[in-house]
Design an enzyme around this catalytic site. Structure first.
Site, short mmCIF file in Angstrom:
data_model
loop_
_atom_site.label_atom_id
_atom_site.label_comp_id
_atom_site.label_asym_id
_atom_site.label_seq_id
_atom_site.Cartn_x
_atom_site.Cartn_y
_atom_site.Cartn_z
N HIS A 1 -7.13 -5.14 9.68
CA HIS A 1 -6.97 -5.01 8.34
C HIS A 1 -5.50 -5.39 8.08
O HIS A 1 -4.64 -5.66 8.71
CB HIS A 1 -6.90 -3.39 7.99
CG HIS A 1 -5.75 -2.50 8.50
ND1 HIS A 1 -5.70 -1.31 9.04
CD2 HIS A 1 -4.39 -2.77 8.65
CE1 HIS A 1 -4.66 -0.91 9.43
NE2 HIS A 1 -3.84 -1.68 9.27
N ASP B 1 0.77 -1.30 -0.03
CA ASP B 1 0.08 -0.01 -0.04
C ASP B 1 0.87 1.08 -0.02
O ASP B 1 2.06 1.42 0.19
CB ASP B 1 -0.89 0.01 1.14
CG ASP B 1 -0.41 -0.59 2.57
OD1 ASP B 1 1.02 -0.66 2.57
OD2 ASP B 1 -0.84 -1.29 3.23
N GLU C 1 -9.62 -2.23 4.82
CA GLU C 1 -10.35 -2.06 6.00
C GLU C 1 -11.78 -2.71 6.23
O GLU C 1 -12.18 -3.29 5.32
CB GLU C 1 -10.70 -0.59 5.99
CG GLU C 1 -9.44 0.57 6.04
CD GLU C 1 -8.81 0.57 7.66
OE1 GLU C 1 -8.35 -0.54 8.36
OE2 GLU C 1 -8.37 1.74 7.75
N ASN D 1 -7.86 -3.20 13.80
CA ASN D 1 -9.04 -3.54 13.48
C ASN D 1 -9.32 -4.65 12.57
O ASN D 1 -10.06 -4.93 11.92
CB ASN D 1 -9.91 -2.45 12.88
CG ASN D 1 -9.05 -1.75 11.48
OD1 ASN D 1 -8.12 -2.67 10.89
ND2 ASN D 1 -9.44 -0.72 10.91
C1 F6R Z 1 1.47 -1.84 6.10
C2 F6R Z 1 0.11 -2.42 6.32
C3 F6R Z 1 -0.43 -2.38 7.26
C4 F6R Z 1 0.20 -2.81 8.74
C5 F6R Z 1 -0.74 -2.96 9.77
C6 F6R Z 1 0.02 -3.15 11.26
O1 F6R Z 1 2.09 -1.96 4.70
O2 F6R Z 1 -0.26 -2.86 5.32
O3 F6R Z 1 -1.62 -3.53 7.28
O4 F6R Z 1 0.64 -3.94 8.60
O5 F6R Z 1 -1.38 -1.47 9.96
O6 F6R Z 1 0.79 -1.91 11.51
P1 F6R Z 1 1.95 -1.93 12.50
O7 F6R Z 1 2.90 -3.07 12.25
O8 F6R Z 1 2.57 -0.39 12.65
O9 F6R Z 1 1.09 -2.43 13.77
#
Ligand code: F6R
Length: 236
Positions: free
Chosen positions: A138, A67, A143, A136
């Protein structure tokens, strides 16, 4: 589903890095699906050490990231392109031309999403997809919603995702983008292997995702249907 319990964050990073290095050793021309966020940082640090020690080479690897924020230029320190260059690509022997992320500055997001799906298709799909998980549920920035979205799409980030990631922006929520481009579920589910890493702070959502019903309300729950899912989960 293969669940590997790590004793702490360092152990988690070490175990996940070993799995990625093994993938590249077995198939030097691997297509790696990569993630950003805080969880993979230790994994990337270990991969850098392994490459410097000549234990693995990324010279033939190609990568696709999950992303990118909309409206953030690649040169901006808060972009995911910058994160990847800084935390991994600039420090290993991967060819920068072989690293792909969606372009959050594209003039036409629909066209950019179609282009990114085409890039993934042309690469022949992902061999190993590294994933983190949001509070959440994702994965990427898929989302919680009514249905699983298959292709790359532009997504409105939820309030909880924006709050969790605002810490990376100097003016917090004021600068935190509201939209992102994210890979959809198709390339993730079609990846030959999926490696999900999660710290102890994700305990509840990991339980929901792996033991609860498969529902787009908890996007990561779709991974229960993946035939080769490995979860490296840190208990403290
Ligand atoms: C990042 C991504 C997100 C993160 C998720 C967890 O490329 O795709 O899904 O993996 O938000 O983020 P952290 O590791 O910062 O808790």
């Amino acid at each position: 589903m293969n669940i590997i319990r790590a004793i702490d964050h360092e152990d988690m990073a070490c175990k996940a890095a070993n799995l990625i290095a093994a993938q590249v050793l077995i198939k030097p021309k691997s297509i790696l699906g990569l993630a950003t966020g805080s969880t993979p940082l230790g994994v990337y640090a270990r991969l850098i050490l392994k490459q410097r020690a000549a234990e693995v080479s990324f010279a033939a690897v190609k990568s696709v990231n999950l992303d990118e924020y909309c409206g953030i230029a690649a040169s901006d320190e808060t972009s995911y392109r910058y994160y990847m260059n800084h935390n991994l690509f600039d420090q290993i022997d991967i060819d920068p031309a072989n690293t792909y992320l969606p372009d959050g500055m594209a003039a036409d997001f629909d066209a950019e999403c179609a282009r990114y799906d085409h890039v993934i298709e042309e690469l022949g799909g992902v061999d190993l997809q590294l994933l983190g998980i949001g509070m959440n549920g994702h994965i990427g920035f898929n989302e919680p919603c009514d249905h699983f979205k298959m292709g790359t799409h532009c997504v409105q980030l939820t309030q909880s995702t924006r709050e969790a990631n605002a810490i990376y922006f100097s003016r917090g929520m004021e600068d935190m983008p509201s939209f992102a481009l994210t890979m959809g579920m198709r390339p993730i589910m079609q990846a030959k292997r999926v490696l999900l890493v999660a710290g102890a702070n994700k305990k509840e959502v990991i339980a929901q995702a792996l033991e609860g019903p498969v529902t787009p309300r908890v996007p990561a729950s779709i991974l229960q249907l993946h035939p080769r899912l490995t979860v490296v989960y840190c208990e403290q």
